[in-house]
Design a protein around this motif. Structure first.
Motif, short mmCIF file in Angstrom:
data_model
loop_
_atom_site.label_atom_id
_atom_site.label_comp_id
_atom_site.label_asym_id
_atom_site.label_seq_id
_atom_site.Cartn_x
_atom_site.Cartn_y
_atom_site.Cartn_z
N LYS A 176 0.86 -1.18 0.00
CA LYS A 176 0.00 0.00 0.00
C LYS A 176 0.89 1.23 0.00
N GLN B 235 1.14 5.68 -0.53
CA GLN B 235 0.34 6.90 -0.50
C GLN B 235 0.53 7.65 -1.81
N HIS C 197 -4.71 6.22 -1.50
CA HIS C 197 -3.75 5.12 -1.51
C HIS C 197 -3.80 4.34 -2.82
N SER D 36 -2.92 0.41 -4.01
CA SER D 36 -2.52 -0.90 -3.51
C SER D 36 -1.89 -1.66 -4.67
#
Lengths: 201, 589
Positions: free
Chosen positions: B206, B208, B234, B236
């Motif tokens: 994950k 940012q 975010h 992933s």
């Protein structure tokens, strides 16, 4: 024949199980070990960190749609663009009315955001990529946005163009692939450039 | 084509042949029955397989036992794979908590990987656990090894005289795995990791986002569908043991991607260098086997003949594909540059910037000429004629290099048809490599040549009659999606016009088509080998048709094209050809 059937069946079962162990577990296991030891950065997804925080992968694109950043290519991943856990292209056929409409719409948005640009629009900037995660745009697509970035960020056009040049990767050996600019790296460098400039003030 | 495009094409093909010749001679050493230097390094692994399997490597098999072993081995491997996918939720190495794969999809995927097809009606990163992906890797190794084994049995059918035995299936499979596929994969996956392919057992990462993203999420409020803005901060990023699977996926003419978008995904194919290497990996073993063949039948000219015919079938198609993709889509060119004539980048819909039009078209041709089936651009979004090229290359029966083993034994069947037709013309019993071609061989040849068109056209017709569900694009393109899917599955290719979604009907019917397309051909080929091996060798005479001349190459190429064209031109006319005409008509107003 029945006897042969039993013999071959037994060998099949044993070999199928050994193959799972050798090719399904040991081979990927050893390669993981090698990768983690020799190339840990690449083997873990080329993750870029800024001040210790993970902010992206050098190989995976991110969506940029704000005027102060270089825009990435359109992405067809669902449910939102640049979803890196669900890669996907649009798969729209060449004469599908949806494709034509999408491109038209993107051209309008792009023209509105870059009112001073009169030249032809780079095709990659208005078409969605194959993976939906394309990290790159063409150098022409970056140049197309240079004036806008310079204006919004109060930078000189030449400074922005220099930055693009610096982050343009050529063809491999001058032959293979196409010239390209990694959007995430370019935008991070852009942030740094703006920061140092503000600091000097 | 531009200068750079010519250079890329020529360098790529040149390097390919330069590497394939020594590899082909090496493979010949692995199978010529005497010991060679590789055994010093990897002999222990070979003996380990023999000991645990209780295999006597000296034992020889007749064609029936050989075929039985092949079918059983594929069947058992398939069952284990099916169970793995159905039970993945309860098994380890599932960090992203994937649920059981649905029955129909599991069946299709199982057949797909066992038959070296690797067609995918699922998206890897959202469907499969890491353990399931690794189970697929196992079949990625085994299915090409089985292909090589069948080829070796057929070659022995020509080389041996008045015998019953075609070799030992287990020895052929194990030697392919130990001396060819495994060492190449280890080296190749090392290079891939260095270039950026992940190789890890950790779950998704994950991160940012640098610039938060606002998108309109569809929601249902009081029974009404509407949207509501949502901010994504975010990303992933799906990871996994990608490089190790990628290597054998490319080398073994497999093509089943780790991720949904296959080799277009930056983690499967991060740079132009990996793209070049993966391109070479697609074709290197199929090309090398031509030279292995020449070496094993003790007449390199025969190997060069087969190579020349395959090469001639492939190269004009590459040119076509690059040309039409570079011209691009006139409807989009008009919007972007104001002129319908070409724009500098060509058709970039569904393509990656680092590959552009050239590498994408090169890949589309390579991957369908061989039975690899991986993609680095979305074929569904190619121009109509650009998309016709990969379809056509598969329709030829996957013989312009084709799958590992299967391409060459398919071509040898076409050679037998060619000497038969040529023999009829001059009124002489046809022969090839000193063996008479008689009624039984011709029966098997007919079966092998008729099965693929029959399956493709019937399954496509049934799908269309059933309403053509699951297509993404309207009109002729939707038909192309269905035609492409069944052409790809029957010929064990695995690429797709990926807009088509997998309904239960497609999954089941496709699974049957893949199984028949593999074993409906492999078993007659083995039967033919069993018949050939019993025959005497007839010495060459003045009446023998030489099978190593340019004239023979020409007849062979012509026959492959005529068979393909007779079977498929009507179907193509309903798909890409009518779409191209429609596109031209739309450009005019």
């Amino acid at each position: 024949m029945m006897k042969q059937f039993r013999i071959q069946l037994k060998i099949s079962i044993i070999l199928a199980v050994i193959s799972i162990i050798v090719f399904g577990l040991i081979y990927p296991g050893i390669m993981t070990l090698v990768g983690q030891l020799i190339f840990p950065y690449q083997a873990n997804g080329s993750i870029i960190r800024l001040h210790g925080k993970k902010i992206g992968s050098a190989l995976i694109g991110q969506s940029f749609t704000q005027p102060d950043y270089f825009w990435s290519r359109p992405s067809a991943t669902t449910p939102f663009p640049y979803n890196a856990s669900n890669s996907s292209g649009s798969n729209l056929g060449p004469i599908n009315p949806d494709l034509i409409r999408h491109v038209q719409l993107r051209v309008e948005v792009l023209k509105k955001a870059n009112p001073n640009q009169k030249g032809p629009i780079p095709m990659d900037l208005v078409t969605s990529s194959a993976s939906g995660l394309d990290p790159d745009i063409s150098p022409a697509a970056a140049q197309y946005q240079a004036a806008r970035i310079a204006h919004v960020r109060h930078l000189s056009i030449s400074a922005v163009q220099q930055l693009i040049q610096k982050y343009t990767q050529g063809r491999w050996l001058g032959i293979f692939g196409e010239p390209r600019v990694n959007v995430l790296e370019l935008n991070l460098a852009l942030n740094q450039l703006s920061n140092t400039k503000n600091f000097k003030k | 084509m531009t200068t750079n495009q010519w250079i890329q094409l020529i360098v790529c093909l040149g390097v390919l042949v330069a590497l394939a010749i020594p590899l082909g001679l090496y493979i010949a050493k692995v199978f010529n029955g005497t010991s060679f230097w590789g055994e010093k390094w990897l002999g222990w692994l070979e003996r380990f397989f023999y000991r645990l399997g209780g295999i006597n490597p000296q034992e020889e098999m007749d064609w029936k036992t050989y075929a039985l072993a092949m079918v059983l081995f594929s069947f058992i491997g398939g069952i284990l794979l099916y169970l793995q996918m159905r039970l993945q939720a309860f098994l380890p190495l599932n960090p992203d908590h994937q649920l059981a794969v649905p029955r129909a999809v599991s069946f299709n995927t199982m057949v797909s990987f066992v038959t070296n097809t690797n067609f995918q009606f699922y998206s890897g990163e959202t469907t499969l656990s890491y353990l399931s992906q690794m189970a697929l890797t196992v079949q990625n190794f085994i299915s090409p090894a089985v292909g090589i084994a069948i080829l070796m049995a057929l070659i022995r059918g020509f080389v041996r005289k008045e015998s019953k035995h075609l070799g030992n299936f287990w020895v052929d499979v194990i030697r392919s795995l130990v001396y060819i596929l495994l060492p190449l994969s280890v080296i190749f996956s090392g290079i891939l990791i260095w270039q950026g392919c992940p190789q890890t057992f950790r779950g998704s990462q994950k991160v940012q986002l640098v610039s938060p993203l606002i998108y309109n999420q569809p929601v249902t409020v009081q029974g009404r569908n509407t949207t509501q803005p949502m901010t994504i901060i975010h990303q992933s990023i799906a990871l996994g043991p990608v490089a190790s699977q990628e290597a054998i996926k490319m080398l073994g003419t497999n093509g089943g991607g780790y991720f949904n978008t296959n080799s277009a995904h930056p983690f499967e194919n991060p740079t132009p260098l990996t793209d070049l290497l993966e391109l070479l990996a697609i074709l290197i073993i199929p090309v090398a086997l031509c030279f292995t063949f020449g070496s094993l039948v003790n007449d390199m000219r025969q190997g060069w003949t087969v190579f020349a015919a395959m090469f001639i079938l492939l190269v004009p198609m590459i040119y076509c594909c690059i040309h039409f993709e570079q011209v691009g889509n006139p409807l989009l060119n008009r919007i972007v540059t104001g002129s319908t004539k070409q724009n500098p980048e060509g058709n970039m819909v569904g393509k990656e910037v680092r590959f552009g039009v050239t590498d994408s078209s090169l890949w589309a041709s390579f991957t369908t000429a061989s039975s690899n089936g991986s993609v680095n651009a979305m074929l569904d979004s190619f121009t109509p004629m650009g998309g016709l090229v990969p379809m056509w290359l598969m329709m030829l029966g996957e013989v312009s290099f084709g799958g590992i083993g299967s391409g060459l034994y398919g071509m040898i069947v076409f050679i037998i048809l060619t000497v038969f037709i040529a023999g009829l013309m001059v009124g002489r019993t046809p022969e090839y490599l000193g063996k008479k071609i008689q009624a039984f061989e011709m029966k098997m040849t007919s079966i092998v040549i008729l099965i693929p068109p029959l399956l493709v056209l019937m399954t496509t017709a049934i799908s269309v009659i059933c309403g053509g569900q699951g297509v993404l694009n309207p009109g002729a393109h939707g038909f192309s999606e269905i035609l492409y899917a069944f052409t790809s599955m029957t010929n064990n290719n695995g690429s797709a016009f990926a807009g088509l979604s997998g309904t239960t009907l497609y999954n089941l019917m496709g699974g049957i088509a893949m199984w028949m397309g593999r074993f409906g051909i492999a078993i007659p080929v083995l039967a033919m080998a069993g018949s050939l091996v019993q025959k005497k060798n007839i010495p060459e005479s003045t009446g023998t048709l030489p099978t190593h001349t340019p004239l023979f190459v020409f007849i062979l190429v012509a026959i492959v094209i005529i068979v393909g064209a007779l079977a498929f031109i009507p179907a193509l006319a309903l798909g890409p050809i009518v779409e191209q005409l429609k596109m031209i008509a739309m450009t005019m107003h």
